[in-house]
Design an enzyme around this catalytic site. Sequence first.
Site, PDB file in Angstrom:
ATOM      1  N   GLU A  32      26.154 -30.321  -4.304  1.00  0.00           N
ATOM      2  CA  GLU A  32      25.655 -30.045  -5.653  1.00  0.00           C
ATOM      3  C   GLU A  32      25.484 -28.540  -5.827  1.00  0.00           C
ATOM      4  OE1 GLU A  32      22.145 -32.879  -6.360  1.00  0.00           O
ATOM      5  OE2 GLU A  32      22.765 -33.316  -4.320  1.00  0.00           O
ATOM      6  N   LYS A  54      23.599 -25.158  -6.402  1.00  0.00           N
ATOM      7  CA  LYS A  54      22.255 -24.707  -6.054  1.00  0.00           C
ATOM      8  C   LYS A  54      21.740 -23.852  -7.212  1.00  0.00           C
ATOM      9  CE  LYS A  54      19.870 -22.523  -2.167  1.00  0.00           C
ATOM     10  NZ  LYS A  54      19.127 -21.582  -3.009  1.00  0.00           N
ATOM     11  N   ASP A  69      19.368 -21.560  -9.275  1.00  0.00           N
ATOM     12  CA  ASP A  69      18.397 -20.538  -8.892  1.00  0.00           C
ATOM     13  C   ASP A  69      17.217 -20.572  -9.863  1.00  0.00           C
ATOM     14  OD1 ASP A  69      17.381 -18.558  -7.376  1.00  0.00           O
ATOM     15  OD2 ASP A  69      18.543 -16.950  -8.306  1.00  0.00           O
ATOM     16  N   TYR A 116      17.032 -33.988  -8.667  1.00  0.00           N
ATOM     17  CA  TYR A 116      18.096 -34.357  -7.742  1.00  0.00           C
ATOM     18  C   TYR A 116      17.680 -35.226  -6.568  1.00  0.00           C
ATOM     19  CZ  TYR A 116      16.168 -30.214  -5.472  1.00  0.00           C
ATOM     20  OH  TYR A 116      15.323 -29.298  -4.934  1.00  0.00           O
ATOM     21  N   LYS A 118      25.211 -20.366   0.398  1.00  0.00           N
ATOM     22  CA  LYS A 118      25.045 -19.414  -0.703  1.00  0.00           C
ATOM     23  C   LYS A 118      26.334 -18.676  -1.022  1.00  0.00           C
ATOM     24  CE  LYS A 118      20.119 -18.670  -0.532  1.00  0.00           C
ATOM     25  NZ  LYS A 118      19.051 -17.679  -0.420  1.00  0.00           N
ATOM     26  N   CYS A 122      32.520  24.897  -0.526  1.00  0.00           N
ATOM     27  CA  CYS A 122      33.400  23.741  -0.642  1.00  0.00           C
ATOM     28  C   CYS A 122      33.940  23.379   0.737  1.00  0.00           C
ATOM     29  CB  CYS A 122      34.550  24.046  -1.597  1.00  0.00           C
ATOM     30  SG  CYS A 122      35.794  22.738  -1.642  1.00  0.00           S
ATOM     31  N   CYS A 145      38.077  24.074   0.549  1.00  0.00           N
ATOM     32  CA  CYS A 145      38.695  25.399   0.425  1.00  0.00           C
ATOM     33  C   CYS A 145      37.760  26.528   0.831  1.00  0.00           C
ATOM     34  CB  CYS A 145      39.207  25.616  -0.994  1.00  0.00           C
ATOM     35  SG  CYS A 145      37.884  25.812  -2.202  1.00  0.00           S
ATOM     36  N   CYS A 181      33.013  23.024  -6.987  1.00  0.00           N
ATOM     37  CA  CYS A 181      33.870  24.043  -6.411  1.00  0.00           C
ATOM     38  C   CYS A 181      34.672  24.588  -7.588  1.00  0.00           C
ATOM     39  CB  CYS A 181      34.802  23.418  -5.368  1.00  0.00           C
ATOM     40  SG  CYS A 181      36.179  24.506  -4.953  1.00  0.00           S
ATOM     41  N   CYS A 232      41.835  24.827  -5.531  1.00  0.00           N
ATOM     42  CA  CYS A 232      41.291  24.064  -4.400  1.00  0.00           C
ATOM     43  C   CYS A 232      42.172  22.849  -4.160  1.00  0.00           C
ATOM     44  CB  CYS A 232      39.856  23.634  -4.692  1.00  0.00           C
ATOM     45  SG  CYS A 232      39.150  22.539  -3.441  1.00  0.00           S
TER      46      CYS A 232
HETATM   47 ZN    ZN Z   1      37.281  23.707  -3.043  1.00  0.00          ZN
END
Ligand code: ZN
Length: 686
Positions: free
Chosen positions: A121, A123, A125, A230, A321, A415, A418, A438, A443
């Site tokens: 069946e 479940k 909640d 049930y 579940k 960065c 770079c 950056c 880059c």
């Molecule tokens: Zn960079």
Amino acid sequence: MKKEAIQSRIQKLRTLIDVHRVKYYTNDAPEISDEAYDTLVRELEILEQAHPEFADSTSPTQKVGATVLEKFIKVKHEILQWSYDNVFGYDELLAWEEKIVRFIEKEDISIRNIPREYVAELKIDGMKIILTYEHGKLVLGATRGDGVVGEDITHAVSVMPDIPKDLGRDISLVVIGEAWMKKSDLQKLNIRRQKEDKPLFANTRNATAGSLRQLDASITRDRNIQTFMYSIEKLTGDDLEIPDSQKETLVLLKKFGFSVNDIFVHTPHVKEIQEFYNGWVSKRDKEEYSIDGIVIKIDSRKISQALGYTAKAPRFGVAYKFPAEEVTTIVEDIAIQVGRTGALTPVAHLRPVVVAGSTVSRATLHNQDEIDRLGVRIGDTVIIRKAGDVIPEVVRALTELREGGEKPFHMPTHCPVCGNTVVQGQTSTDDKTVAFFCTNKKCFAQEVERMIHFVSKKGMNIVGMGDKIVEKFITEGLISSYADIYELKAGDIVGLEKFGEKSADNLIESIAQSREVSLAKFLYALGIHHVGEETAELIAKYISETYNNPSYDEFVHLWKKITKESLENIEGIGPTVADSFVVYIADADHQEQLSRLESQIAFVYESSTFPQTVSGKTFVLTGTLATISRDEAKNRIKQMGGSVASSVSKKTSYVVVGDEPGSKYDDAVKLNISILDEKAFLDLLS
Ligand code: ZN
């Protein structure tokens, strides 16, 4: 792990679980999701099983349900109220069956000869309720409580319309079922509570419990609580007795006048149960009630009684579940990813964990503010969430489980790709979040990300040009500008990244196919900061209407004329987006890149054959729609002349609200925007 570390972890888990247990069961106000809670309990169970030397009878793994609130009369249950053990996955379901088979084989012939069948069946909640009838009259309604003692909620169940008060026959009866609240009723209730400045209910389970555990029954009546019964625990009188099968029990309950969920499977095959389960994993959101899994029971009462109980749970049934969308795991590291706009995004590297059915090892942390808000450190146990197609995110750090060696994280000053100095800036004018960027346009990380975005499915959709290939082409110096892609020849790429002649030809072919593109997709592909799919659609619509469906070459000459003011006049576009768009246009590098694409790209415009019934209206969608996908809904709106925006503003015409709506829904309530439920929305478009 060392012994001391394990013992410490077990103790910390016990304390934390107990704290959340009280919030969850006793106060109906959980702070963490049921699923995250379950993962913690599961971890504790596994540790306790592996290390019996740390066993403790007061551990939360040894307890059932909740403590009883003082304000209620206590009810000692006539029949002890158990909860089922859980199985997690098909293998465990098979193992459960195997145990049952072994058990039955030891029984006498009368049990062994009964066909072994199962009833699975849904479940629901909600909250378990136990109803007692004497001489056919409802005399007691109770909560499960701790399984031994529950709370008397007779006054509350007496006002619930689908619970019979008089069965019209002289019987004694004890029945068990689940009380639940419709998702739509929860939405309405939360709107009302928000207006009244009361705390909102986190989910239908809590709302149900909060509605039944009331001393004032008129509150329960107003909440429109539903039930599904049930199980029959006791039945005497009228020549009746408890049916010998679960399936017949459901039939009899219905005959007595109780609400019964008709959705279940009755089968001798565990495989069919797995199919039932799989089917509901994807359908779970479609019902008005919340479902968190299925419950499987032996159909025969005789076998069930023979199987009996372990110290903790019945042997004759298990709960299975649905895959959790929230689980706990450990942050093993926090690394930096450089995006196409140069934004530095911290990403949590996680101990791999299964969430929503797939293994996850990364989760975005967004920015330093988010890390500060979560208080997350490297080494922390965290709750992560993955729902639908959304990328996994960290929702909470469980600082209570810290051992002392966890390391705080700080954004780098340079960065990581770079080496350029990192600057702080706001991601947008309306969002005050500070991000780190950056600023080196060359880059490498940004270049790669920009190009990946350009060729992606929602952008130029160059099939077969994956992330790895883009990166390789850039490293090899084959592409650095968008136009370079369209100048590639098969011979340039044969031999690279496992490209043979055939695959090279294929890629060149799909590059050629991508030349024809809608204006909206092209604008999206450029990866302009803040210009997502929906915004790109809005701007494209404006350009095609104002400049009468320009060709690409016309577009390259006219787009510099687009002003911030004209963009801001478009419904659904704010100053941040408008600003970002004109800044992009004004950049000489960008102008040069786009000029080089002249005579490479061809815009295609669709002519509409649909009635333009929602022309000029702006829609915002939130939550899950049951009968139509998000993308279909958007297409329908656009076909009929409307537009879709990603956030609610005063200019929004309608907010379409599905299941489990997000904050846009709250915004709509705040701004008094017309709210459409799914039916009203579909009616409007029909
Ligand atoms: Zn960079």
